[in-house]
Scaffold this motif. Structure first.
Motif, PDB file in Angstrom:
ATOM      1  N   VAL A  52       0.804  -1.228   0.000  1.00  0.00           N
ATOM      2  CA  VAL A  52       0.000   0.000   0.000  1.00  0.00           C
ATOM      3  C   VAL A  52       0.839   1.281   0.000  1.00  0.00           C
ATOM      4  O   VAL A  52       0.421   2.299   0.553  1.00  0.00           O
ATOM      5  CB  VAL A  52      -0.955   0.018   1.212  1.00  0.00           C
ATOM      6  CG1 VAL A  52      -2.013  -1.063   1.094  1.00  0.00           C
ATOM      7  CG2 VAL A  52      -0.182  -0.117   2.527  1.00  0.00           C
ATOM      8  N   ASP A  53       1.985   1.257  -0.676  1.00  0.00           N
ATOM      9  CA  ASP A  53       2.790   2.484  -0.701  1.00  0.00           C
ATOM     10  C   ASP A  53       3.362   2.757  -2.088  1.00  0.00           C
ATOM     11  O   ASP A  53       4.393   3.409  -2.227  1.00  0.00           O
ATOM     12  CB  ASP A  53       3.931   2.381   0.314  1.00  0.00           C
ATOM     13  CG  ASP A  53       4.905   1.259  -0.016  1.00  0.00           C
ATOM     14  OD1 ASP A  53       4.672   0.527  -0.996  1.00  0.00           O
ATOM     15  OD2 ASP A  53       5.909   1.107   0.699  1.00  0.00           O
ATOM     16  N   GLU A  92       0.388   6.162   2.049  1.00  0.00           N
ATOM     17  CA  GLU A  92       0.082   4.880   2.682  1.00  0.00           C
ATOM     18  C   GLU A  92      -1.339   4.828   3.231  1.00  0.00           C
ATOM     19  O   GLU A  92      -2.001   3.775   3.151  1.00  0.00           O
ATOM     20  CB  GLU A  92       1.088   4.617   3.807  1.00  0.00           C
ATOM     21  CG  GLU A  92       2.528   4.461   3.347  1.00  0.00           C
ATOM     22  CD  GLU A  92       3.260   5.779   3.171  1.00  0.00           C
ATOM     23  OE1 GLU A  92       4.459   5.746   2.857  1.00  0.00           O
ATOM     24  OE2 GLU A  92       2.630   6.852   3.345  1.00  0.00           O
ATOM     25  N   LYS A  93      -1.817   5.926   3.779  1.00  0.00           N
ATOM     26  CA  LYS A  93      -3.174   5.946   4.324  1.00  0.00           C
ATOM     27  C   LYS A  93      -4.209   5.726   3.223  1.00  0.00           C
ATOM     28  O   LYS A  93      -5.114   4.888   3.362  1.00  0.00           O
ATOM     29  CB  LYS A  93      -3.442   7.273   5.034  1.00  0.00           C
ATOM     30  CG  LYS A  93      -4.847   7.391   5.589  1.00  0.00           C
ATOM     31  CD  LYS A  93      -5.103   8.742   6.216  1.00  0.00           C
ATOM     32  CE  LYS A  93      -5.249   9.830   5.144  1.00  0.00           C
ATOM     33  NZ  LYS A  93      -5.661  11.126   5.751  1.00  0.00           N
ATOM     34  N   ILE A 114       3.628  -1.970   4.395  1.00  0.00           N
ATOM     35  CA  ILE A 114       4.226  -0.664   4.117  1.00  0.00           C
ATOM     36  C   ILE A 114       5.722  -0.867   3.932  1.00  0.00           C
ATOM     37  O   ILE A 114       6.428  -1.283   4.842  1.00  0.00           O
ATOM     38  CB  ILE A 114       3.955   0.319   5.274  1.00  0.00           C
ATOM     39  CG1 ILE A 114       2.450   0.472   5.503  1.00  0.00           C
ATOM     40  CG2 ILE A 114       4.591   1.669   4.977  1.00  0.00           C
ATOM     41  CD1 ILE A 114       2.091   1.326   6.704  1.00  0.00           C
ATOM     42  N   ASP A 115       6.190  -0.575   2.720  1.00  0.00           N
ATOM     43  CA  ASP A 115       7.595  -0.785   2.357  1.00  0.00           C
ATOM     44  C   ASP A 115       8.194   0.534   1.852  1.00  0.00           C
ATOM     45  O   ASP A 115       9.013   0.555   0.957  1.00  0.00           O
ATOM     46  CB  ASP A 115       7.681  -1.878   1.281  1.00  0.00           C
ATOM     47  CG  ASP A 115       9.104  -2.318   1.006  1.00  0.00           C
ATOM     48  OD1 ASP A 115       9.778  -2.766   1.941  1.00  0.00           O
ATOM     49  OD2 ASP A 115       9.549  -2.223  -0.165  1.00  0.00           O
ATOM     50  N   ARG A 173      11.776   8.659   1.698  1.00  0.00           N
ATOM     51  CA  ARG A 173      10.469   9.314   1.750  1.00  0.00           C
ATOM     52  C   ARG A 173       9.721   9.019   3.050  1.00  0.00           C
ATOM     53  O   ARG A 173       8.556   9.357   3.195  1.00  0.00           O
ATOM     54  CB  ARG A 173       9.606   8.865   0.567  1.00  0.00           C
ATOM     55  CG  ARG A 173      10.196   9.222  -0.784  1.00  0.00           C
ATOM     56  CD  ARG A 173       9.237   8.882  -1.909  1.00  0.00           C
ATOM     57  NE  ARG A 173       7.999   9.660  -1.792  1.00  0.00           N
ATOM     58  CZ  ARG A 173       7.848  10.896  -2.263  1.00  0.00           C
ATOM     59  NH1 ARG A 173       8.864  11.505  -2.852  1.00  0.00           N
ATOM     60  NH2 ARG A 173       6.700  11.526  -2.136  1.00  0.00           N
ATOM     61  N   ARG A 174      10.382   8.406   4.000  1.00  0.00           N
ATOM     62  CA  ARG A 174       9.661   7.971   5.191  1.00  0.00           C
ATOM     63  C   ARG A 174       9.350   9.108   6.154  1.00  0.00           C
ATOM     64  O   ARG A 174       8.293   9.150   6.745  1.00  0.00           O
ATOM     65  CB  ARG A 174      10.484   6.901   5.934  1.00  0.00           C
ATOM     66  CG  ARG A 174      10.250   5.522   5.368  1.00  0.00           C
ATOM     67  CD  ARG A 174      11.000   4.482   6.173  1.00  0.00           C
ATOM     68  NE  ARG A 174      10.858   3.173   5.556  1.00  0.00           N
ATOM     69  CZ  ARG A 174      11.601   2.127   5.859  1.00  0.00           C
ATOM     70  NH1 ARG A 174      12.555   2.243   6.762  1.00  0.00           N
ATOM     71  NH2 ARG A 174      11.410   0.968   5.268  1.00  0.00           N
ATOM     72  N   GLY A 175      10.290  10.004   6.371  1.00  0.00           N
ATOM     73  CA  GLY A 175      10.072  10.988   7.417  1.00  0.00           C
ATOM     74  C   GLY A 175       9.934  10.290   8.757  1.00  0.00           C
ATOM     75  O   GLY A 175      10.783   9.489   9.144  1.00  0.00           O
ATOM     76  N   ASP A 176       8.848  10.541   9.447  1.00  0.00           N
ATOM     77  CA  ASP A 176       8.569   9.891  10.720  1.00  0.00           C
ATOM     78  C   ASP A 176       7.802   8.603  10.433  1.00  0.00           C
ATOM     79  O   ASP A 176       6.575   8.599  10.330  1.00  0.00           O
ATOM     80  CB  ASP A 176       7.767  10.841  11.613  1.00  0.00           C
ATOM     81  CG  ASP A 176       7.564  10.290  13.019  1.00  0.00           C
ATOM     82  OD1 ASP A 176       7.747   9.067  13.210  1.00  0.00           O
ATOM     83  OD2 ASP A 176       7.228  11.075  13.916  1.00  0.00           O
TER      84      ASP A 176
END
Length: 402
Positions: free
Chosen positions: A209-210, A215-216, A235-236, A241-244
Motif C-alpha cells: 500500500v505504498d 500509505e493511508k 508498508i515498504d 520518503r519515510r520521514g517519521d
C-alpha cells in the motif's frame, strides 16, 4: 555448461580442494619429511569470555565435512550461544584434515553471523511476526543458509522458495511493487482483486500500500476493495520518503480503525534493524528483516593446533588418546592445551583445561559429533531453534527481558 554460476561444487569441499593453497604446500612438505603428527585442534573466536555472546550454527555441515575421515570431532550443539573458548574440537592425524580448515571455518563463520543478527532482530520484537527477507542480498547458492540461520534464531518464516524446499518450509510472501506497476496507477484495486482471485486460499491477503499514493489512502482503498478478506497491509516505503515512519504507521492504524477495520494487520519492511523494530513493535503487527541479517560480518573463527604428539607418516595411522603423550602447544596470543567450555545456571560461560575441574555447577557444552569418521549426532532445526531461544534467555542476550 556444468557450473554456469561459477560456484565451488560440493565435491571440491568434501575432498579438500576448496582450500587455501598453503595447506596443499603443507601436505607436500609433511609427506616429504615423513611427518604426520597426531594433533588436537580447536576452532575458536575469542580465547576468553568477553561478555559478547554469539550463536553457533553450521554444525551439521561440519559433520558432513568430516564424515568418513579418520578423526574424532566434538562441537557445541547447533544453536548454542557461546562466548569464548572452543566451539569445535578435532583430534586425529593432522594430514587427515589439514586441507579442510578453509571450508570448516567458512561453514561456521557466515552462518553463525547470520544467526546472531537474526536473533537480535527476533528479540527486538518478541511478540511480533518477523520474517526473513534477506535471500536477495546473497548469492543464490547460499540462500538456504540465510533462511536456515534465520529460522534457527526464531524468525517466523522465510521468503525464498528453493530454500524452503531444502528446509521443508513453505516460503511466505504476497506481492512486490512490480505487480502494482503492471496494473498501473489508479488501478491498485484491480491488482488487489486479481491477486485475491489468483492465489491459493491459504495465502494471506496482504496488500502492498505504498506504491503510487500515500500509505493511508492506499490502505483504505485496499480495505474497501477486499473487505473482510483483507488480512493486512504492507508498508515498504523507501527510506528517503519515510520521514517519521512511526507516525505513518500510527496514522494508517488510526484511519483503518476509524472505519471499522481493526482486524487488518500492518506489516512493515525495508531496511529494518532491531532499533527500528523496537520503535515500531507496539504499532505494527509484523516485520520483514533482510539486509540487517545478511550484512552481518562473519564471525572471525580460526583453527589452531593446541596439542601435538609424534605420529606416523601414514595418513591412515590410528590415533592415540588425547593426553597420553600429547604436548600442549600454541602460537603466541593463543591458549595451549585441550579445553572445555561450560555454561553455569546464571548464564556464565567458562573456559577451562579439559583435564581440570570446571565450575562446580557448570554444564560441559562440547558434545561428540564424529567418532572414527561416523556422524554420531542427529539434527533438527526446530530443536536447534528452541535451544537458541532458551539459551538466549539464560545468558540475557540482547536484553532478553525486553
Amino acid at each position: 555448461m556444468s557450473n554456469p554460476f561459477g560456484t565451488v561444487p560440493p565435491d571440491a569441499i568434501l575432498e579438500g580442494s576448496a582450500t587455501d593453497a598453503y595447506f596443499e604446500r603443507t601436505r607436500s612438505t609433511l609427506e616429504h619429511a615423513g611427518k604426520n603428527p597426531h594433533v588436537v585442534a580447536e576452532v575458536t573466536s575469542d580465547q576468553f569470555p568477553t561478555g559478547d555472546f554469539q550463536v553457533l550454527t553450521g554444525v551439521e555441515d561440519v559433520a558432513t565435512l568430516f564424515e568418513g575421515r579418520d578423526v574424532d570431532v566434538d562441537a557445541l550443539p547447533d544453536g548454542q550461544l557461546f562466548d569464548g573458548g572452543p566451539v569445535v574440537r578435532i583430534e586425529g592425524p593432522y594430514l587427515e584434515f589439514a586441507e579442510l580448515e578453509t571450508s570448516l571455518l567458512g561453514l561456521l563463520s557466515q552462518a553463525s553471523g547470520f544467526a546472531t543478527a537474526a536473533l537480535e532482530a527476533r528479540l527486538a520484537a518478541p511478540d511480533s511476526l518477523v520474517l526473513s527477507f534477506g535471500a536477495r542480498h546473497v548469492h543464490p547458492s547460499i540462500s538456504s543458509i540465510v533462511e536456515r540461520s534465520s529460522l534457527l534464531a526464531g524468525l517466523d518464516g522465510i521468503s525464498h522458495v528453493a530454500a524452503g524446499e531444502i528446509l521443508g518450509r513453505e516460503a511466505s510472501g504476497t506481492m512486490p511493487h512490480a505487480l502494482m506497476f503492471c496494473f498501473g496507477e489508479g488501478n491498485q484495486a484491480d491488482a488487489w482483486r486479481a491477486f485475491d482471485e489468483a492465489v491459493p486460499e491459504e495465502t494471506p491477503r496482504i496488500a502492498l500500500v505504498d506504491t503510487f499514493w500515500d500509505e493511508k489512502s492506499e490502505s483504505l482503498l485496499a480495505a474497501e476493495t477486499l473487505g473482510d478478506d483483507l488480512d493486512g497491509v504492507r508498508i515498504d516505503t523507501t527510506g528517503s520518503r519515510r520521514g517519521d515512519f512511526r507516525h505513518i504507521v500510527r496514522e494508517v492504524r488510526w484511519e483503518l480503525d476509524a472505519r471499522g477495520y481493526e482486524d487488518v494487520d500492518i506489516f512493515c519492511s525495508g531496511g529494518l534493524d532491531p532499533d527500528r523494530l523496537r520503535e515500531l513493535r507496539d504499532v505494527a503487527d509484523g516485520f520483514g528483516v533482510g539486509s540487517y541479517v545478511t550484512n552481518r560480518d562473519p564471525i572471525d573463527f580460526s583453527l589452531d593446533i593446541v596439542e601435538i604428539s609424534e605420529g606416523s607418516s601414514d595418513p591412515s595411522s590410528s590415533r592415540t588418546q588425547s593426553g597420553d603423550d600429547g604436548e600442549p602447544i600454541s602460537k603466541r596470543g593463543k591458549l595451549s592445551g585441550v579445553k572445555e567450555v561450560y555454561r553455569t545456571p546464571d548464564g556464565g560461560h567458562h573456559v577451562a583445561l579439559a583435564d581440570r575441574d570446571g565450575p562446580a555447577d557448570g554444564e560441559a557444552l562440547l558434545e561428540p559429533l564424529v567418532r572414527d569418521g561416523d556422524v554420531v549426532r542427529e539434527f533438527d532445526l526446530d530443536a536447534a531453534s528452541d535451544r537458541c531461544l532458551a539459551d538466549a534467555e539464560v545468558v540475557g542476550f540482547g536484553g532478553f527481558e525486553e
